[in-house]
Design an enzyme around this catalytic site. Structure first.
Site, PDB file in Angstrom:
ATOM      1  N   SER A 161       3.652  -2.181  10.195  1.00 56.03           N
ATOM      2  CA  SER A 161       5.113  -2.273  10.344  1.00 56.03           C
ATOM      3  C   SER A 161       5.692  -3.626   9.914  1.00 56.03           C
ATOM      4  CB  SER A 161       5.543  -1.924  11.773  1.00 56.03           C
ATOM      5  OG  SER A 161       5.148  -0.600  12.092  1.00 56.03           O
ATOM      6  N   ASN A 177       0.878  -1.171   0.000  1.00 57.33           N
ATOM      7  CA  ASN A 177       0.000   0.000   0.000  1.00 57.33           C
ATOM      8  C   ASN A 177       0.915   1.220   0.000  1.00 57.33           C
ATOM      9  OD1 ASN A 177      -1.769   2.070   0.459  1.00 57.33           O
ATOM     10  ND2 ASN A 177      -2.374   1.422   2.525  1.00 57.33           N
ATOM     11  N   TRP A 178       1.004   1.851  -1.141  1.00 56.99           N
ATOM     12  CA  TRP A 178       1.921   2.996  -1.260  1.00 56.99           C
ATOM     13  C   TRP A 178       1.389   4.248  -0.584  1.00 56.99           C
ATOM     14  CZ3 TRP A 178       3.778   2.781  -7.116  1.00 56.99           C
ATOM     15  CH2 TRP A 178       4.725   1.745  -7.231  1.00 56.99           C
ATOM     16  N   LYS A 179       0.122   4.250  -0.216  1.00 64.02           N
ATOM     17  CA  LYS A 179      -0.504   5.444   0.373  1.00 64.02           C
ATOM     18  C   LYS A 179      -0.260   6.636  -0.555  1.00 64.02           C
ATOM     19  CE  LYS A 179      -0.102   3.195   4.791  1.00 64.02           C
ATOM     20  NZ  LYS A 179       0.068   3.260   6.229  1.00 64.02           N
ATOM     21  N   GLU A 195      -6.642   4.798   7.951  1.00 66.63           N
ATOM     22  CA  GLU A 195      -6.396   6.221   7.687  1.00 66.63           C
ATOM     23  C   GLU A 195      -7.621   6.874   7.048  1.00 66.63           C
ATOM     24  OE1 GLU A 195      -2.764   5.558   5.572  1.00 66.63           O
ATOM     25  OE2 GLU A 195      -1.813   4.978   7.456  1.00 66.63           O
ATOM     26  N   HIS A 227      -9.474   1.495   4.863  1.00 68.89           N
ATOM     27  CA  HIS A 227      -8.186   1.588   5.560  1.00 68.89           C
ATOM     28  C   HIS A 227      -8.355   2.486   6.791  1.00 68.89           C
ATOM     29  CE1 HIS A 227      -4.043   2.566   6.506  1.00 68.89           C
ATOM     30  NE2 HIS A 227      -3.710   1.474   5.845  1.00 68.89           N
ATOM     31  N   GLU A 284      -5.226  -4.801  10.526  1.00 70.63           N
ATOM     32  CA  GLU A 284      -4.166  -3.816  10.759  1.00 70.63           C
ATOM     33  C   GLU A 284      -4.423  -3.086  12.072  1.00 70.63           C
ATOM     34  OE1 GLU A 284      -2.260  -2.642   6.710  1.00 70.63           O
ATOM     35  OE2 GLU A 284      -3.918  -1.291   7.111  1.00 70.63           O
ATOM     36  N   GLY A 337       2.941  -1.199   4.213  1.00 72.43           N
ATOM     37  CA  GLY A 337       2.992   0.232   3.901  1.00 72.43           C
ATOM     38  C   GLY A 337       4.418   0.659   3.576  1.00 72.43           C
ATOM     39  N   GLY A 338       5.083   1.262   4.531  1.00 75.47           N
ATOM     40  CA  GLY A 338       6.412   1.845   4.331  1.00 75.47           C
ATOM     41  C   GLY A 338       7.400   0.936   3.607  1.00 75.47           C
ATOM     42  N   GLY A 348       2.838   2.262  10.793  1.00 73.11           N
ATOM     43  CA  GLY A 348       3.811   3.348  10.636  1.00 73.11           C
ATOM     44  C   GLY A 348       4.551   3.705  11.910  1.00 73.11           C
TER      45      GLY A 348
HETATM   46  P1  13P Z   1       3.176   0.374   7.614  1.00 74.11           P
HETATM   47  O1  13P Z   1       3.646  -0.935   7.022  1.00 74.11           O
HETATM   48  O2  13P Z   1       3.939   1.550   7.106  1.00 74.11           O
HETATM   49  O3  13P Z   1       3.104   0.286   9.108  1.00 74.11           O
HETATM   50  O4  13P Z   1       1.677   0.599   7.095  1.00 74.11           O
HETATM   51  C1  13P Z   1       0.768  -0.435   7.204  1.00 74.11           C
HETATM   52  C2  13P Z   1      -0.457  -0.087   6.441  1.00 74.11           C
HETATM   53  O5  13P Z   1      -1.203   0.795   6.822  1.00 74.11           O
HETATM   54  C3  13P Z   1      -0.720  -0.798   5.195  1.00 74.11           C
HETATM   55  O6  13P Z   1      -1.998  -0.548   4.724  1.00 74.11           O
END
Ligand code: 13P
Length: 250
Positions: free
Chosen positions: A212, A9-11, A96, A94, A166, A233-234, A172
């Protein structure tokens, strides 16, 4: 045996040229994996990404969509728009989006239904906050979110949904749930689905862990009994690191 699905997930990261370079670097590193590989990219990267994954084993997803078919919803993107350019997956709900854009269990459910109507496969996110976890409510929260997200779907649709567990406190932050905690939470979600839709559906639905995930912890997470891969994510922004996660079983 359920397959493993590793989705990035590149956000709100990566410009089109960065997406193209990323896919060029990732492709040879993951070409012989038997795990399913998905990149969920920003809207502006979708078309370039779809062109550049042609002939590879990488699939493309969006990160959101609207539940209405079309109309006066300035700034929104519909399921049919995504489908028309060849998008296969879409992340829905998600944390967020729930936190910053007022997504609710109700809008998540509407979006999931619309996604299926247009043959998009939803990746539905659920997860508890730190306060909810500390109050001993994590299981209740995530099983409720799951039940509401899937309300009104057919057994077959539920089977074709991917759930991503999640925990919000792990996103993050560098804090990962222990593999045991994550597996237990995912098992609780699976048990709930078995209870509502039967063993067949519950035992075959893909449930990922997210929060993470990195190359250093993915193997421990992905080799538990109930975790079927990850939503990353990251660590999905670096092709070498993301490839290591996809190849955790090599
Ligand atoms: P991180 O891997 O950066 O913690 O993000 C997880 C996430 O929200 C994937 O959708």
């Amino acid at each position: 045996m359920r397959r493993k699905v590793i989705a990035g997930n590149w956000k709100m990261n990566m410009l089109p040229n960065e997406a193209i370079n990323f896919i060029e670097e990732l492709t040879p590193l993951v070409s012989d994996t038997k795990n399913e590989v998905i990149l969920c990219v920003p809207y502006t990267d979708l078309f370039y990404s779809l062109l550049n994954v042609q002939g590879t084993n990488i699939k493309i997803g969006a990160q959101n969509m609207h539940w209405e078919e079309k109309g006066a919803y300035t700034g929104e993107v519909s399921a049919q728009m995504l489908k028309s350019i060849g998008v296969e997956y879409v992340i829905i709900g998600h944390s967020e989006r729930r936190q910053y854009f007022n997504e609710t269990d109700e809008t998540v459910n509407k979006k999931v239904k619309t996604a299926f109507k247009h043959e998009l496969k939803p990746i539905v996110c659920v997860g508890e906050t730190l306060e909810q976890r500390e109050a001993g409510k994590a299981e209740e929260i995530i099983t409720n979110q799951t039940e509401k997200a899937l309300e009104g779907l057919t057994d077959e649709q539920v089977q074709n949904t991917i759930i991503a567990y999640e925990p919000i406190w792990a996103i993050g932050t560098g804090k990962t749930a222990t593999s045991e905690d994550a597996n237990n939470a995912i098992k609780a979600i699976r048990d709930k689905i078995c209870q509502i839709y039967g063993q067949n559906v519950g035992k075959s639905i893909i449930i990922q862990y997210g929060g993470s995930v990195k190359s250093a912890n993915c193997k421990e997470l992905f080799t538990t009994s109930d975790i079927d891969g990850g939503l990353v994510g990251g660590a999905s922004l670096d092709p070498e690191e993301f490839a290591k996660i996809i190849n955790y079983d090599k």
